[in-house]
Design an enzyme around this catalytic site. Structure first.
Site, PDB file in Angstrom:
ATOM      1  N   LEU A 148       0.822  -1.233  -0.230  1.00  0.00           N
ATOM      2  CA  LEU A 148       0.017  -0.048  -0.008  1.00  0.00           C
ATOM      3  C   LEU A 148       0.838   1.320  -0.091  1.00  0.00           C
ATOM      4  CD1 LEU A 148      -2.715  -0.823   2.733  1.00  0.00           C
ATOM      5  CD2 LEU A 148      -2.881  -1.028   0.128  1.00  0.00           C
ATOM      6  N   ASP A 149       0.578   2.334  -0.728  1.00  0.00           N
ATOM      7  CA  ASP A 149       1.442   3.549  -0.671  1.00  0.00           C
ATOM      8  C   ASP A 149       1.340   4.211   0.790  1.00  0.00           C
ATOM      9  OD1 ASP A 149       1.485   3.398  -3.413  1.00  0.00           O
ATOM     10  OD2 ASP A 149      -0.112   4.821  -3.607  1.00  0.00           O
ATOM     11  N   LYS A 150       2.605   4.802   0.976  1.00  0.00           N
ATOM     12  CA  LYS A 150       2.666   5.347   2.530  1.00  0.00           C
ATOM     13  C   LYS A 150       1.475   6.017   2.961  1.00  0.00           C
ATOM     14  CE  LYS A 150       5.915   8.390   5.046  1.00  0.00           C
ATOM     15  NZ  LYS A 150       6.874   9.252   4.882  1.00  0.00           N
ATOM     16  N   THR A 152      -1.613   5.494   1.915  1.00  0.00           N
ATOM     17  CA  THR A 152      -2.782   5.161   1.773  1.00  0.00           C
ATOM     18  C   THR A 152      -3.133   3.900   3.190  1.00  0.00           C
ATOM     19  OG1 THR A 152      -2.882   5.097  -0.535  1.00  0.00           O
ATOM     20  CG2 THR A 152      -4.201   3.382   0.548  1.00  0.00           C
TER      21      THR A 152
END
Length: 389
Positions: A148-150, A152
């Site tokens: 997951l993106d930082k 998100t």
């Protein structure tokens, strides 16, 4: 159980987690300090045996088989990774993220702002906290199987063992895992439900840090979306389901249709921020994950888990008048139920049978054509015509 190096002949019983693995892969997974060249040499000279018989590196193992390993063979440069010592606060932080535990998985609710993996100038991340789940030297270190993106938040699946990691990774790469995200976007899409089909590529000049839509050279990227609720023309609550897995896909796609995710200044610029009490943090959350589990192999058993919203997202929902009970984050795309191994074999047989049947007519046609051509080219029967001498 994790094998240990020894100066004597060792015997190991193949575990359920290693069922079906190649012999050389078993060494890489359980005795990583022994290189492939050594394993191959042992196999050639008959020193490695499976149930008392000689074995090749490419042979596949079955759970319950007994593996004989000769002493030694450990390379100093391949020493096993040592577990990182965590502080009490780090262990507590890791355990606080857990929302579900099974025999094969640990499911976390990742908060926004915490990176999934380390990188340049990133020293604190989920991967670095996974040692909190290693009880002793016999416990394999859990592994990441997706990202997951930082900024998100939401469901992040961690595999407990190497075998379960391989199984989950296969589910993600085959797109059989169902992921539903919640997002708040600026404005309201004119079409309430649809599919965004826009190829993505790295944006030149950004060092690979940013993506953009590239119709000519981009990789295929598709996202299903559905508007759950709207707050006038100011903002909308949408559900997103990625049908592909490109970097920043959901963020780029929503910005591309003119409705950037609230708080995503990278792709929405200043237009991505709302006034009033709405937080400036990213409003993108992995709400639900549905995935087949290795312990239910071939039976259709699934792990279905939902993650609560982070505080800033929940507060924004309330400010805009949205109620979480309006949606259960059900997947949008239709998908055929996963088939059992027996059903897959039957389908393969039917396909092969139909293929042969179709080709039979083709062969007859070719055969007929050759025969006809041969007849046409053959000389007529009887005596050749001509003048008699």
């Amino acid at each position: 159980m994790r094998p240990k190096a020894s100066a004597q002949v060792r015997q190991f019983t193949v575990s359920d987690d290693d069922d079906g693995i190649r012999l050389d892969r078993w060494f890489k997974r359980n005795l990583p300090q022994i290189g492939f060249a050594t394993v191959s040499k042992w196999a050639r000279t008959g020193q490695v045996r499976v149930d008392g018989k000689r074995a090749k590196p490419e042979d596949r193992l079955k759970a319950g088989q007994v593996l004989r390993v000769p002493p030694g063979g450990e390379a100093k440069h391949k020493a096993p990774r040592r577990h990182r010592e965590l502080t009490a606060d780090e262990i507590a932080e890791a355990k606080a993220m857990v929302i579900r535990e099974t025999k094969s998985a640990i499911v976390l609710n990742k908060p926004p702002g915490l990176a999934t993996q380390g990188g340049s100038k990133t020293t604190k991340h989920v991967d670095g906290l996974l040692d909190a789940f290693v009880a002793d030297d016999e416990t394999p270190r859990p592994r990441l199987v997706h990202r997951l993106d930082k900024d998100t938040s939401g469901v992040l699946l961690i595999a407990r063992t190497p075998g379960s990691a391989a199984s989950f990774s296969k589910r993600f790469s085959s797109r059989s895992a169902r992921k539903v995200y919640w997002a708040l976007v600026v404005g309201v899409p004119e079409v309430r439900e649809g599919t965004i089909d826009a190829p993505l590529a790295k944006q030149p000049g950004t060092g690979g840090e940013k993506m953009h839509v590239d119709e000519e050279n981009g990789q295929s990227a598709k996202t299903r979306y559905r508007v759950v609720e709207r707050a006038g023309q100011k903002a909308a609550w949408v559900e997103l389901e990625p049908l592909t897995g490109r970097t920043h896909q959901l963020r780029v796609h929503m910005a591309a249709i003119g409705h950037p995710i609230v708080g995503d200044g990278k792709y929405g610029g200043q237009d991505a921020f709302l006034t009033g009490s709405i937080s400036r943090k990213m409003h993108l959350h992995a709400r639900r994950l549905i995935i087949s589990t290795p312990e239910n192999k071939g039976t259709g058993g699934k792990l279905d888990v939902t993650a609560d919203l982070p505080p800033h997202f929940a507060a924004s929902m309330e400010s805009l008048g949205f109620e979480e009970s309006q949606s259960d984050a059900s997947p949008m795309r239709d998908e055929a139920p996963e088939r059992t191994p027996t059903e897959k074999k039957q389908a393969a047989r039917r396909h092969a049978k139909q293929y042969r049947k179709d080709r039979r007519g083709e062969r007859r046609t070719r055969s007929t054509s050759k025969t006809t051509a041969k007849k046409k080219s053959a000389k007529p029967k009887g005596k050749p015509k001509g003048r008699r001498k």
